[in-house]
Design a protein around this motif. Structure first.
Motif, PDB file in Angstrom:
ATOM      1  N   THR A 119      11.819   7.982  12.306  1.00  0.00           N
ATOM      2  CA  THR A 119      11.626   7.902  10.849  1.00  0.00           C
ATOM      3  C   THR A 119      10.189   8.175  10.437  1.00  0.00           C
ATOM      4  OG1 THR A 119      11.196   5.526  10.845  1.00  0.00           O
ATOM      5  CG2 THR A 119      13.499   6.224  10.597  1.00  0.00           C
ATOM      6  N   HIS A 120       9.309   8.330  11.397  1.00  0.00           N
ATOM      7  CA  HIS A 120       7.906   8.637  11.107  1.00  0.00           C
ATOM      8  C   HIS A 120       7.556  10.029  11.623  1.00  0.00           C
ATOM      9  CE1 HIS A 120       7.711   4.336  10.313  1.00  0.00           C
ATOM     10  NE2 HIS A 120       6.506   4.500   9.806  1.00  0.00           N
ATOM     11  N   THR A 121       8.432  10.997  11.380  1.00  0.00           N
ATOM     12  CA  THR A 121       8.179  12.353  11.862  1.00  0.00           C
ATOM     13  C   THR A 121       8.328  13.352  10.720  1.00  0.00           C
ATOM     14  OG1 THR A 121      10.503  12.755  12.419  1.00  0.00           O
ATOM     15  CG2 THR A 121       9.104  11.772  14.138  1.00  0.00           C
TER      16      THR A 121
ATOM     17  N   THR B 232       0.829  -1.208   0.000  1.00  0.00           N
ATOM     18  CA  THR B 232       0.000   0.000   0.000  1.00  0.00           C
ATOM     19  C   THR B 232       0.861   1.255   0.000  1.00  0.00           C
ATOM     20  OG1 THR B 232      -1.799  -1.145   1.119  1.00  0.00           O
ATOM     21  CG2 THR B 232      -1.796   1.263   1.252  1.00  0.00           C
ATOM     22  N   HIS B 233       1.863   1.321   0.868  1.00  0.00           N
ATOM     23  CA  HIS B 233       2.738   2.499   0.882  1.00  0.00           C
ATOM     24  C   HIS B 233       3.453   2.648  -0.464  1.00  0.00           C
ATOM     25  CE1 HIS B 233       2.118   3.758   4.942  1.00  0.00           C
ATOM     26  NE2 HIS B 233       2.594   2.658   5.479  1.00  0.00           N
ATOM     27  N   ALA B 234       3.835   1.534  -1.067  1.00  0.00           N
ATOM     28  CA  ALA B 234       4.545   1.592  -2.351  1.00  0.00           C
ATOM     29  C   ALA B 234       3.632   2.093  -3.467  1.00  0.00           C
ATOM     30  CB  ALA B 234       5.110   0.210  -2.688  1.00  0.00           C
TER      31      ALA B 234
ATOM     32  N   SER C 125       3.005  10.877   2.174  1.00  0.00           N
ATOM     33  CA  SER C 125       1.846   9.967   2.130  1.00  0.00           C
ATOM     34  C   SER C 125       1.981   8.883   3.185  1.00  0.00           C
ATOM     35  CB  SER C 125       1.696   9.354   0.734  1.00  0.00           C
ATOM     36  OG  SER C 125       2.702   8.403   0.462  1.00  0.00           O
ATOM     37  N   HIS C 126       3.208   8.406   3.382  1.00  0.00           N
ATOM     38  CA  HIS C 126       3.444   7.377   4.404  1.00  0.00           C
ATOM     39  C   HIS C 126       3.088   7.924   5.788  1.00  0.00           C
ATOM     40  CE1 HIS C 126       5.822   3.670   5.692  1.00  0.00           C
ATOM     41  NE2 HIS C 126       5.459   4.233   6.825  1.00  0.00           N
ATOM     42  N   LEU C 127       3.567   9.128   6.070  1.00  0.00           N
ATOM     43  CA  LEU C 127       3.287   9.719   7.386  1.00  0.00           C
ATOM     44  C   LEU C 127       1.795   9.998   7.554  1.00  0.00           C
ATOM     45  CD1 LEU C 127       6.261  12.191   7.963  1.00  0.00           C
ATOM     46  CD2 LEU C 127       6.095   9.745   8.454  1.00  0.00           C
TER      47      LEU C 127
ATOM     48  N   ILE D  80      -0.763   8.438   6.157  1.00  0.00           N
ATOM     49  CA  ILE D  80      -1.488   7.171   6.360  1.00  0.00           C
ATOM     50  C   ILE D  80      -1.249   6.652   7.778  1.00  0.00           C
ATOM     51  CG2 ILE D  80      -1.572   4.737   5.681  1.00  0.00           C
ATOM     52  CD1 ILE D  80      -0.964   5.733   2.774  1.00  0.00           C
ATOM     53  N   ASP D  81       0.023   6.578   8.170  1.00  0.00           N
ATOM     54  CA  ASP D  81       0.329   6.022   9.490  1.00  0.00           C
ATOM     55  C   ASP D  81      -0.201   6.905  10.629  1.00  0.00           C
ATOM     56  OD1 ASP D  81       1.530   3.870   8.316  1.00  0.00           O
ATOM     57  OD2 ASP D  81       3.541   4.260   9.079  1.00  0.00           O
ATOM     58  N   SER D  82      -0.277   8.206  10.402  1.00  0.00           N
ATOM     59  CA  SER D  82      -0.748   9.090  11.474  1.00  0.00           C
ATOM     60  C   SER D  82      -2.220   8.863  11.801  1.00  0.00           C
ATOM     61  CB  SER D  82      -0.521  10.555  11.104  1.00  0.00           C
ATOM     62  OG  SER D  82      -1.422  10.957  10.088  1.00  0.00           O
TER      63      SER D  82
ATOM     64  N   VAL E  47      13.098   3.070  17.393  1.00  0.00           N
ATOM     65  CA  VAL E  47      12.098   1.994  17.382  1.00  0.00           C
ATOM     66  C   VAL E  47      11.092   2.299  16.275  1.00  0.00           C
ATOM     67  CG1 VAL E  47      12.374   1.502  19.836  1.00  0.00           C
ATOM     68  CG2 VAL E  47      10.676   3.178  19.092  1.00  0.00           C
ATOM     69  N   HIS E  48      10.196   1.345  15.991  1.00  0.00           N
ATOM     70  CA  HIS E  48       9.204   1.540  14.937  1.00  0.00           C
ATOM     71  C   HIS E  48       8.283   2.705  15.290  1.00  0.00           C
ATOM     72  CE1 HIS E  48       6.707   0.779  11.553  1.00  0.00           C
ATOM     73  NE2 HIS E  48       5.681   0.341  12.261  1.00  0.00           N
ATOM     74  N   ARG E  49       8.001   3.525  14.280  1.00  0.00           N
ATOM     75  CA  ARG E  49       7.120   4.689  14.392  1.00  0.00           C
ATOM     76  C   ARG E  49       7.678   5.764  15.321  1.00  0.00           C
ATOM     77  NH1 ARG E  49       1.210   3.891  13.310  1.00  0.00           N
ATOM     78  NH2 ARG E  49       1.233   2.522  11.506  1.00  0.00           N
ATOM     79  N   ALA E  50       8.991   5.889  15.369  1.00  0.00           N
ATOM     80  CA  ALA E  50       9.569   7.000  16.136  1.00  0.00           C
ATOM     81  C   ALA E  50      10.194   7.982  15.146  1.00  0.00           C
ATOM     82  CB  ALA E  50      10.560   6.485  17.165  1.00  0.00           C
TER      83      ALA E  50
HETATM   84 ZN   LIG Z   1       5.229   3.234   8.642  1.00  0.00          ZN
END
Ligand SMILES: [Zn+2]
Length: 152
Positions: A62-64, A15-17, A94-96, A98-100, A57-60
């Motif tokens: 790199t997701h900002t 989906t992200h791709a 778009s990744h951020l 969606i994940d947010s 960690v995951h969603r730290a």
């Molecule tokens: Zn993500």
């Protein structure tokens, strides 16, 4: 890793791709494969060893938005092409986005821990189908297939 988790991650990555690919194809002149790379980039944190701890960690980190801005600036610094920087920004953004919306949220104000989210199942079946449908719609809109009919 259990097969259910692997299938979930495969769906999330796909989906992200496709969303990154479609946005770059639809709204920039860059190679749309740039959208795949930067659409997936934030999840590189899944490869970090657990002992590294926060903020790796995951969603730290790199997701900002801070990370996204650094990547966009870095893409521009390396390529000196605004199109590539725009493509990177659309895909990682778009990744951020969606994940947010997901229950885990993201740290919008990193390094402050401020994870708030509406708790939408953005990686669930309904949202995945919706995201894929919009992406395919963008790709169809920018496809040369339709222009062949209008030119006769
Ligand atoms: Zn993500």
């Amino acid at each position: 890793m259990e097969s259910g988790r692997m299938l979930f991650l495969a769906r999330v990555f796909a989906t992200h791709a496709i969303v990154g690919y479609a946005l770059v194809r639809g709204f920039t002149d860059a190679d749309p494969r740039v959208g795949i790379v930067f659409g997936l980039l934030p999840d590189v944190d899944l490869c970090f060893p657990a002992e590294w701890g926060w903020p790796l960690v995951h969603r730290a980190v790199t997701h900002t938005p801070l990370f996204a801005l650094a990547i966009v600036a870095g893409a521009y610094a390396v390529t000196r092409e605004r199109t590539i920087a725009l493509a990177a920004g659309l895909a990682i953004g778009s990744h951020l986005a969606i994940d947010s919306l997901s229950p885990g949220g993201i740290d919008w104000l990193f390094p402050l821990e401020t994870t708030w989210s509406p708790g939408i199942a953005v990686h669930g079946l309904f949202a995945t189908v919706a995201l894929w449908a919009v992406s395919i719609g963008i790709l169809a809109w920018r496809s040369d297939v339709f222009s062949q009919f209008s030119t006769g």
